[in-house]
Design a protein around this motif. Structure first.
Motif, mmCIF file in Angstrom:
data_model
loop_
_atom_site.group_PDB
_atom_site.id
_atom_site.type_symbol
_atom_site.label_atom_id
_atom_site.label_comp_id
_atom_site.label_asym_id
_atom_site.label_seq_id
_atom_site.Cartn_x
_atom_site.Cartn_y
_atom_site.Cartn_z
ATOM 1 N N THR A 34 51.028 11.820 72.655
ATOM 2 C CA THR A 34 51.737 11.202 71.523
ATOM 3 C C THR A 34 51.157 11.562 70.161
ATOM 4 O OG1 THR A 34 50.401 9.188 71.741
ATOM 5 C CG2 THR A 34 52.514 9.241 72.910
ATOM 6 N N GLN A 35 49.867 11.858 70.106
ATOM 7 C CA GLN A 35 49.249 12.203 68.822
ATOM 8 C C GLN A 35 49.072 13.723 68.769
ATOM 9 O OE1 GLN A 35 45.733 9.825 68.052
ATOM 10 N NE2 GLN A 35 46.633 8.078 69.094
ATOM 11 N N ILE A 36 50.159 14.417 68.519
ATOM 12 C CA ILE A 36 50.131 15.866 68.632
ATOM 13 C C ILE A 36 49.968 16.520 67.270
ATOM 14 C CG2 ILE A 36 51.626 15.706 70.656
ATOM 15 C CD1 ILE A 36 53.844 16.954 68.960
ATOM 16 N N ILE A 44 56.383 5.570 75.731
ATOM 17 C CA ILE A 44 56.047 6.623 76.694
ATOM 18 C C ILE A 44 55.489 6.005 77.980
ATOM 19 C CG2 ILE A 44 54.386 8.467 77.155
ATOM 20 C CD1 ILE A 44 56.726 9.492 75.646
ATOM 21 N N VAL A 45 54.668 4.965 77.846
ATOM 22 C CA VAL A 45 54.129 4.281 79.022
ATOM 23 C C VAL A 45 55.276 3.741 79.876
ATOM 24 C CG1 VAL A 45 52.843 2.251 79.799
ATOM 25 C CG2 VAL A 45 51.909 3.702 77.985
ATOM 26 N N LEU A 53 51.380 10.664 89.932
ATOM 27 C CA LEU A 53 50.729 9.661 89.096
ATOM 28 C C LEU A 53 51.754 8.632 88.635
ATOM 29 C CD1 LEU A 53 49.897 10.975 85.501
ATOM 30 C CD2 LEU A 53 51.957 11.579 86.753
ATOM 31 N N LYS A 54 51.346 7.369 88.640
ATOM 32 C CA LYS A 54 52.261 6.307 88.258
ATOM 33 C C LYS A 54 52.081 5.882 86.812
ATOM 34 C CE LYS A 54 53.098 4.254 92.808
ATOM 35 N NZ LYS A 54 52.668 5.417 93.577
ATOM 36 N N ALA A 55 50.973 6.263 86.204
ATOM 37 C CA ALA A 55 50.722 5.882 84.812
ATOM 38 C C ALA A 55 49.822 6.927 84.168
ATOM 39 C CB ALA A 55 50.073 4.498 84.739
ATOM 40 N N LEU A 56 49.964 7.062 82.862
ATOM 41 C CA LEU A 56 49.126 7.998 82.120
ATOM 42 C C LEU A 56 47.807 7.327 81.773
ATOM 43 C CD1 LEU A 56 51.770 9.396 79.592
ATOM 44 C CD2 LEU A 56 50.985 10.474 81.695
#
Length: 891
Positions: free
Chosen positions: A781-783, A749-750, A769-772
């Motif tokens: 990701t941890q849903i 994802i990154v 935004l360029k990054a989370l």
């Protein structure tokens, strides 16, 4: 990001206090005074029928007389006024209500009837209700103190949520004396509408809350509770004090698992699985309140003890032994460093005695040296006031050191009057200090346990890899047939057939109606054999002498069959179906185990594992776990029992096949996920040796499921939705996998977000935004598959699997609709990805029984709007932002 739907309740822009008063001791007086004295910056309206002003503020006879919008109404008048007042507030457009009437009797039928009526009114108008509660709530970080509490509440980063007003008040009184602050204090009271789960859900998104302290008496909605707990614990430390650990009565049940599993064991396991630390006493809660703001973390259970009094140090050593905390050997380099400045008569190994006259500099040097040791996860410094010591300087040294390390420094500051000033200094700097070494050790154990629970939280069991898929059709047919005939209990043959459908090894079992049929069956399967009575509703056959083992001749089979049947006909009559015959399994190195399932009223199916055989309830060696399980969780379940010690190699016994046991546990987990009809299950004994495992006996009890039940709605933790995994292809024929997201997708994802163009990032995130951030990455990701879904499209690139598109939705509070978003890598647009992803989302939404998918699209994003039209979305003007369009699709 849209404002959380509970914001008007917890951070209102305007408040009306109905019953605001100047009468000393009245709730309305306390609440209105606290709002004024706390510096609340929003609009404040007192509502009072008799007074023109309240504390120099113009009063209104009714809320409708205010004439301006009101976010929150706090009602402090008697319960007999509530129907009229709540109705008026709802019609006026109030968004949230807090009921603080003091004359409620929570268990009385009359009060229950009133609460039900209030809830119906609020639901009709979409108004959220907190309480009835005597305390109410406070939001110190926003200068909002609307609690019924005569004292000050300091602002801080920790939230307190309590189901008891009295406990909340007691904690606040203690916190005031200890200089402990809070971001929010919320007392739920009767929780007629707002419960623990929704409150936690709000605090998860609250940037001003960094840790959460929770006092719980009961759980009404385990799915919502677990979902919110797990979401909170992924980004913030959560600690829970739960009362009511013992039910006080003998437990009766149809299976071993049902009798052995207590509700408190289930709750305990649920908290571990949620990544939460459970507290056992109000004293531990007070200690947690002091430690949480420091956000301490430890990588393991290795503790070093530094003391200037060996007796006090040994108190810590003894308590560490009780809790199985390691006191590791220090490295040679650390010992050499200690040798360079400690007196010769000092103890230079763990525990480290730096002598009674230790100066602040000696404390600092020893602690600094030990913190640098790779064998140490945390340090406990025990200070005793003696000649030559300086408690203030030593405290200052510890405060300075804490800023240089990420390892926890715990301080036991022993004494009374002589160390009062330094304790206040430590409190001011949020240091974790205690009056006894034992308490400090217990906190370190708690920190280590919490870190361990965080590993359990990260486990997201997926499909069972390369294992054969279960024969669900056959299993469901057996269950449906039993239920259609009004039976709750499956017989042994049916139960074993269910196990076989999930590829769990079972012994061959043949039913025999007579002694002659038993002999025939024995000849077919080979001697020796076992005979068992087959009686409808009989669970434990050994209790009625209904099992005969190791019959080695056909004559013995005939004789014993006649004996069993003769006695059983007289005792059981028409319930006797005959006998079952199965091979005698006599494994030289076999161990008898038990695997079971029970259904907890709140948390649903619970898997148990432990020692098996006829004495299973005597030894009571059982551990429990909430499904779904993976190999890590199954291994953890095994290791929490005493029987684990028998599974390894000992004397002339080779080690048992633990992998086979884990396989059975994961298959049982898969079974209860897919078959919600199963209420109870016993596999006892499960025999395991070095060659594998086999179920000798099994019993299953079932119940019908509600007609409109959601898939996996019977479970507290939603399993990985493997039914949504698809292997398909793009328009150009390239293979593609479409599947739900997993925690281990974080790195992909990154890279995916980093590769998006600025325009695509802006269209998706409405920013460039360029990054989370780390918290965003965790959240994405941890849903929790119970209330949100994220589907990723992956292809095989030069460096392996890569994500090329993501679509997700979050279920709205009405649990009838969801809000979606989709983003596709620029290089992969126009290849048919979007349509497949959205169809996958529609399928997931239908599985959750949702009726509507909706979302926001930038008005300038013409390509996305055209795509929405092709998918059948209705496009309208956004109600709050002219730069957006609102898109809606009915499923």
């Amino acid at each position: 990001m849209k404002q959380h739907y509970l914001t008007p309740l917890f951070e209102p822009a305007s408040i009306a206090v109905i019953g605001a008063s100047v009468t000393p001791g009245a709730v309305g007086t306390t609440v209105f005074s606290n709002l004024l004295e706390g510096g609340y910056a929003g609009k404040l309206y007192p509502v009072n029928l008799k007074h023109a002003t309240v504390l120099e503020h113009k009063a209104f006879k009714t809320i409708s007389k205010i004439g301006k919008p009101v976010d929150l109404a706090i009602i402090t008048t008697p319960s007999k006024t509530l129907i009229e007042l709540v109705t008026e507030c709802c019609k006026y457009g109030v968004k949230g209500l807090v009921i603080m009437s003091c004359d409620f009797v929570g268990t009385a039928d009359k009060s229950r009837d009133l609460l039900d009526k209030l809830l119906v009114i609020c639901r009709q108008y979409g108004v959220r209700l907190l309480g009835p509660t005597v305390f109410g709530q406070a939001r110190p970080v926003s200068k909002l103190n609307s609690g019924n509490y005569a004292g000050s509440i300091k602002s801080g980063s920790m939230a307190l949520v309590s189901q008891s007003s009295s406990v909340a008040s007691a904690i606040l009184d203690w916190a005031e004396s200890q200089d402990v602050g809070f971001s929010s204090v919320i007392s739920l009271g009767s929780a007629v509408d707002m419960d623990v789960g929704e409150t936690l859900d709000y605090l998860v998104t609250d940037p001003k809350t960094r840790s959460i302290l929770l006092y719980v008496e009961d759980v009404s909605d385990a799915r919502t509770f677990m979902s919110a707990l797990r979401a909170a614990a992924r980004t913030k430390p959560v600690m829970v004090l739960k009362v009511g650990r013992y039910d006080g009565g003998e437990k009766l049940g149809r299976t071993h698992s049902e009798r052995l599993i207590g509700s408190d064991e289930v709750f305990d396991n649920a908290l571990r699985r949620a990544g939460v630390l459970r507290l056992r006493s109000i004293n531990q809660l007070f200690i947690a309140a002091r430690v949480l703001p420091r956000n301490y973390k430890t990588r393991g259970r290795r503790l070093a003890v530094i003391t200037n009094g060996i007796g006090a140090g040994m108190m810590a050593v003894d308590r560490a032994g009780d809790l199985h905390i390691q006191l590791p050997k220090l490295s040679q380099s650390t010992i050499a460093r200690l040798d360079s400045f400690l007196p010769a008569q000092s103890s230079h190994d763990n525990p480290i005695d730096i002598l009674g006259n230790a100066s602040a500099a000696r404390f600092h040097a020893a602690t600094d040296a030990v913190l640098a040791d790779e064998n140490v996860d945390g340090v406990l410094v025990v200070f005793t006031p003696q000649m030559g010591t300086d408690h203030m300087a030593t405290a200052e040294a510890m405060i300075a050191l804490a800023k240089t390390t990420d390892k926890p420094i715990l301080l036991a500051w022993i004494g009374g009057k002589k160390v009062v000033a330094s304790r206040k200094l430590l409190a001011k700097h949020n240091m974790a200090y205690f009056s006894t070494p034992e308490h400090a050790v217990e906190v370190f154990w708690s920190l280590a346990s919490w870190q361990y629970n965080q590993q359990l939280l990260l486990q997201t069991p997926g499909p069972l890899g390369e294992w054969d898929a279960p024969d669900l059709e056959s299993a469901r047919m057996i269950l449906d047939n039993a239920l259609a005939n009004g039976r709750q209990g499956l017989d042994e043959l049916e139960s074993k057939a269910i196990l076989r459908a999930f590829h769990i090894p079972v012994t061959t079992t043949v039913r025999a109606a007579s002694a002659e049929a038993a002999v025939t069956a024995a000849m077919g399967m080979g001697l020796p054999v076992v005979l068992k009575l087959d009686v409808e509703g009989l669970t434990h056959k050994t209790d009625v002498d209904g099992v005969v083992l190791n019959l080695t001749t056909l004559m013995a089979v005939s004789s014993e069959a006649n004996r069993l049947l003769g006695r059983a006909r007289e005792r059981f009559g028409d319930k006797l179906r005959g006998l079952t015959v199965q091979p005698m399994i006599s494994l030289k190195h076999g161990r008898e185990l038990m695997v079971g399932v029970a259904t907890d009223p709140a948390f649903g199916p619970v898997i148990s594992f432990g020692a098996g055989g006829i004495a299973v309830e005597v030894f009571n060696d059982v551990a429990v776990a909430l499904p779904p399980l993976n190999e890590y969780l199954a291994d953890n379940l095994i290791r929490r029992t005493r029987v684990k010690n028998m599974l390894g190699e000992f004397r002339n016994q080779p080690p048992a096949d633990v992998h086979a046991i884990k396989s059975v546990l994961m298959r049982v987990s898969e079974m209860v996920c897919e078959l919600p009809q199963i209420q109870h299950l016993d596999i006892n004994p499960l025999i395991v040796d070095e060659n594998g495992a086999v179920a000798l006996d099994a019993r299953i009890y079932v119940a019908p499921i509600p007609e409109k039940a959601r898939r996996y709605g019977h479970m507290a933790i939603h399993p990985y939705p493997s039914n949504l995994v698809q292997v398909t292809q793009l328009k150009n024929g390239l293979p593609m996998t479409l599947r739900p997201i997993r925690p281990e997708d974080a790195e992909m994802i990154v890279r995916f977000v980093a590769g998006l163009s600025e325009e695509t990032r802006y269209n998706r995130y409405m920013s460039t935004l360029k990054a989370l951030s780390q918290s965003q990455l965790v959240r994405f990701t941890q849903i929790d598959y119970a209330r949100e879904m994220a589907l990723v499209s992956t292809v095989q690139g030069e460096t392996g699997e890569m994500i090329v598109a993501v679509a997700r939705f979050v279920v709205n509070v009405d649990y009838d609709s969801c809000e979606f978003a989709i983003v596709i890598d620029d290089r992969w647009q126009g290849k048919g990805l979007g349509g497949q992803l959205m169809e996958g989302l529609f399928t997931a939404a239908r599985d959750m029984r949702l009726s509507t998918v909706e979302g926001e699209v930038l008005s300038s994003n013409t390509n996305m709007l055209a795509f929405m039209r092709r998918l059948g979305f209705e496009i309208t003007r956004h109600p709050e932002d002219e730069g957006l369009k609102w898109v809606v699709k009915r499923l």
